[in-house]
Scaffold this active site. Structure first.
Site, PDB file in Angstrom:
ATOM      1  N   ALA A 143      -7.253   2.693   0.149  1.00  0.00           N
ATOM      2  CA  ALA A 143      -6.792   3.220  -1.138  1.00  0.00           C
ATOM      3  C   ALA A 143      -7.191   2.307  -2.293  1.00  0.00           C
ATOM      4  O   ALA A 143      -7.419   2.780  -3.406  1.00  0.00           O
ATOM      5  CB  ALA A 143      -5.277   3.426  -1.116  1.00  0.00           C
ATOM      6  N   THR A 144      -7.280   1.004  -2.055  1.00  0.00           N
ATOM      7  CA  THR A 144      -7.682   0.087  -3.130  1.00  0.00           C
ATOM      8  C   THR A 144      -9.082   0.437  -3.613  1.00  0.00           C
ATOM      9  O   THR A 144      -9.338   0.556  -4.816  1.00  0.00           O
ATOM     10  CB  THR A 144      -7.613  -1.374  -2.655  1.00  0.00           C
ATOM     11  N   ASN A 190       5.247   2.360  -4.499  1.00  0.00           N
ATOM     12  CA  ASN A 190       5.326   1.581  -3.262  1.00  0.00           C
ATOM     13  C   ASN A 190       6.594   0.745  -3.158  1.00  0.00           C
ATOM     14  O   ASN A 190       7.103   0.522  -2.057  1.00  0.00           O
ATOM     15  CB  ASN A 190       4.093   0.688  -3.133  1.00  0.00           C
ATOM     16  N   GLN A 200       1.131   6.168  -0.917  1.00  0.00           N
ATOM     17  CA  GLN A 200       2.486   6.168  -0.366  1.00  0.00           C
ATOM     18  C   GLN A 200       3.054   7.575  -0.182  1.00  0.00           C
ATOM     19  O   GLN A 200       4.180   7.719   0.300  1.00  0.00           O
ATOM     20  CB  GLN A 200       3.431   5.376  -1.281  1.00  0.00           C
ATOM     21  N   SER A 228      -4.877   6.733   1.774  1.00  0.00           N
ATOM     22  CA  SER A 228      -4.939   5.613   2.707  1.00  0.00           C
ATOM     23  C   SER A 228      -4.604   6.126   4.100  1.00  0.00           C
ATOM     24  O   SER A 228      -3.875   7.112   4.246  1.00  0.00           O
ATOM     25  CB  SER A 228      -3.912   4.552   2.281  1.00  0.00           C
ATOM     26  N   ALA A 229      -5.104   5.462   5.140  1.00  0.00           N
ATOM     27  CA  ALA A 229      -4.772   5.863   6.514  1.00  0.00           C
ATOM     28  C   ALA A 229      -3.618   5.043   7.088  1.00  0.00           C
ATOM     29  O   ALA A 229      -2.740   5.574   7.767  1.00  0.00           O
ATOM     30  CB  ALA A 229      -6.000   5.711   7.411  1.00  0.00           C
ATOM     31  N   HIS A 230      -3.596   3.740   6.763  1.00  0.00           N
ATOM     32  CA  HIS A 230      -2.662   2.870   7.488  1.00  0.00           C
ATOM     33  C   HIS A 230      -1.212   2.989   7.024  1.00  0.00           C
ATOM     34  O   HIS A 230      -0.317   2.412   7.628  1.00  0.00           O
ATOM     35  CB  HIS A 230      -3.122   1.408   7.432  1.00  0.00           C
ATOM     36  N   CYS A 284       9.462 -15.878  -4.619  1.00  0.00           N
ATOM     37  CA  CYS A 284       9.784 -17.270  -4.937  1.00  0.00           C
ATOM     38  C   CYS A 284       8.756 -18.181  -4.284  1.00  0.00           C
ATOM     39  O   CYS A 284       9.051 -18.951  -3.406  1.00  0.00           O
ATOM     40  CB  CYS A 284      11.183 -17.597  -4.435  1.00  0.00           C
TER      41      CYS A 284
END
Lengths: 135, 404
Positions: free
Chosen positions: B75-76, B155, B183, B203-205, B328
């Protein structure tokens, strides 16, 4: 992030959790940090007539390293005079807990907390009370 | 019950065993390992056949034509191709884009890159529930606006944007509409035609397929043009060169086929689990849900436990795998930019935990999680000076803190 065994030990079994009465003249209270920054420490010391820290308690909002730093500090200051306690350096805390560089600020906060607690006690006893100076 | 319990399905999902079985038959000498671009022999033809069948499964989930699906590495890459590709192609028409502050970095960072190239980007503030206000979006559209990019499901907080209304508005104004559906695909129904979506990242994952594969939907009627970002051989009708990873394509196709058949029933089962978890946690005082609870994907529960710091809570919850809105990791603590954009104060942003539930989550795991979280939040509150002050009736917003 991997935590050292000592951080995990203090985090899972924190020593001296709790509060003393802020108004009691034998109690010094130090509150440092800010919620927006992700950590706030409250450290309280109970000082006897000889200027020795008899007991200490803390409460901390913050990450595991911040909780461990303040827990360790309460163990260290017990039995010390105010002058001795004021000598504790953040580097000693960081070294004892094996804090990584990104967590050094937790030990700095702990040093600030004991200094603030001592200052609070001394401001309460200031003027005519020289017991603290005798320490 | 295996521990730690995985409750981070929005980060990634395990591959469904049915997907893994099928995918593995496209790797070795015994299987169909060929190059789908090889036209001269049966190895290539069989690979091409498998890739095209998978493409049809991906298209079917979103109501698209298979010819409108371009394979990418994820997807990126799809977001990069859509945003930079469309901006570069249409730059003579205009140089203005609109997106939202709560988008994924895979949308925000390409926008930043375009700004460095001379484009102008408007970053909309979401409402406090995480949703984009249609009126504010309409007001931001200018004569030189070429693209609006608004994600379908967020997300972090799982809120579902009204992409159908956004699509209709964009179509009316003559502006392209891209949506990041990483998502949402396989969880929420998508119809690219009914929703007037021009470009859609997949996206697949995130939906039980393998990592390393995704796709971009590119509308053909009316035709949407994009400039390729990767050159070398002209695969995927010139929009994305590179030999196709047959096994990955097949894996994504199978994952999407399963999703198409099972998403309705699965979504309901997951919603029941999510509500069960929320029901057990909301009995505690000072617990806040981040993002709209009604317009929300079934598996997401993002909540802030006031007066407890997120990283220490995650540390206490080592038997469950969740993520925190508090990062953090540096001397200067940075709470989640998504929660900040909702107007959440730093304390609540620092106190947030994202639970995401999926296909393999059980009721037993949810009940264990609810018990564990309640116990640890109570323990950390006993340790918290802020909780003590709150109980004493101190207004924490009025305290003069020594910032450090």
């Amino acid at each position: 992030m991997a935590y050292s065994d000592k951080v995990l030990d203090h985090y899972e079994n924190p020593r001296n959790v709790g509060s003393f009465d802020k108004g009691d003249p034998s109690i010094g209270t130090g509150m440092v940090g800010a919620p927006a920054c992700g950590d706030v420490m409250k450290l309280q010391i109970k000082v006897n007539d000889q200027g020795v820290i008899e007991d200490a308690k803390f409460k901390t909002y913050g990450c595991g390293s911040a909780i461990a730093s303040s827990s360790l500090l309460t163990e260290w200051v017990k039995g010390k005079t105010l002058n001795e306690a004021a000598q504790i350096k953040n580097t000693q805390i960081a070294e004892e807990l094996a804090l990584p560089p990104v967590k050094i600020h937790c030990s700095v906060l702990a040093e600030d907390a004991i200094k603030a607690a001592i200052a609070d006690y001394q401001s309460k006893t200031a003027g005519g009370d020289d017991k603290a100076d005798a320490a | 019950m295996k521990r730690p319990i995985y409750l981070d399905y929005s980060a990634t999902t395990p591959v469904d065993p049915r997907v893994a079985d099928k995918l593995c038959s496209y790797l070795t000498m015994d299987g169909d390992f060929g190059n789908a671009a090889s036209r001269s022999h049966t190895f290539g033809w069989r690979a091409e056949q498998a890739v095209e069948a998978a493409r049809a499964d991906v298209a079917a989930l979103i109501g698209a034509d298979p010819k409108e699906i371009v394979w990418t590495s994820g997807a990126t890459e799809a977001n990069n191709l859509a945003i930079k590709g469309a901006a570069h192609f249409y730059s003579k028409k205009g140089k203005h884009l609109i997106t939202c502050k709560t988008e994924h970095k895979a949308v925000l960072d390409p926008c930043r890159q375009l700004e460095r190239e001379g484009f102008e980007v408007t970053y909309l503030d979401p409402e406090s529930n995480g949703l984009v206000d249609l009126g504010k979006l309409a007001a931001a559209i200018r004569p030189d606006t070429i693209l609006v990019s608004i994600m379908h499901v967020n997300n972090e907080i799982g809120v579902i944007q009204d992409v159908a209304a956004i699509g209709a508005l964009c179509r009316e104004k003559g502006v392209l509409f891209h949506s990041d559906a990483a998502q949402s695909a396989g969880k929420v129904p998508i119809d690219v035609n009914g929703m007037n979506i021009d470009l859609l990242s997949l996206s697949a994952h995130k939906i039980y397929g393998p990592k390393g594969i995704g796709a971009l939907y590119v509308r053909r009627k009316p035709r949407v043009r994009i400039e390729a970002q990767i050159h070398g051989g002209g695969h995927e009708r010139g929009m994305r060169s590179g030999t196709l990873a047959t096994h990955q394509c097949v894996g994504m196709g199978e994952a999407y086929r399963i999703a198409r058949e099972e998403m309705a029933a699965e979504g309901e089962r997951i919603r029941v689990l999510r509500d069960r978890l929320f029901g057990a946690l909301k009995e505690m005082p000072e617990v806040y849900v981040n993002g709209d609870l009604d317009h929300r994907v079934a598996g997401n529960l993002n909540i802030s436990f006031n007066f407890v710091e997120g990283e220490s809570l995650i540390m206490a919850l080592k038997d469950i795998a969740v993520s925190s809105g508090s990062a953090c990791t540096s001397a200067s603590l940075e709470p989640s930019y998504v929660l900040r954009a909702l107007g959440r104060n730093d304390e609540l942003a620092h106190s947030s935990i994202r639970f995401t539930i999926g296909r393999f989550t059980t009721t037993e795991e949810i009940d264990f999680t609810a018990r564990l979280v309640r116990e640890k939040v109570n323990k950390l509150r006993e340790l918290s000076p802020l909780w003590e002050m709150y109980q004493e009736g101190v207004d924490l917003s009025k305290v003069q803190w020594a910032a450090h």
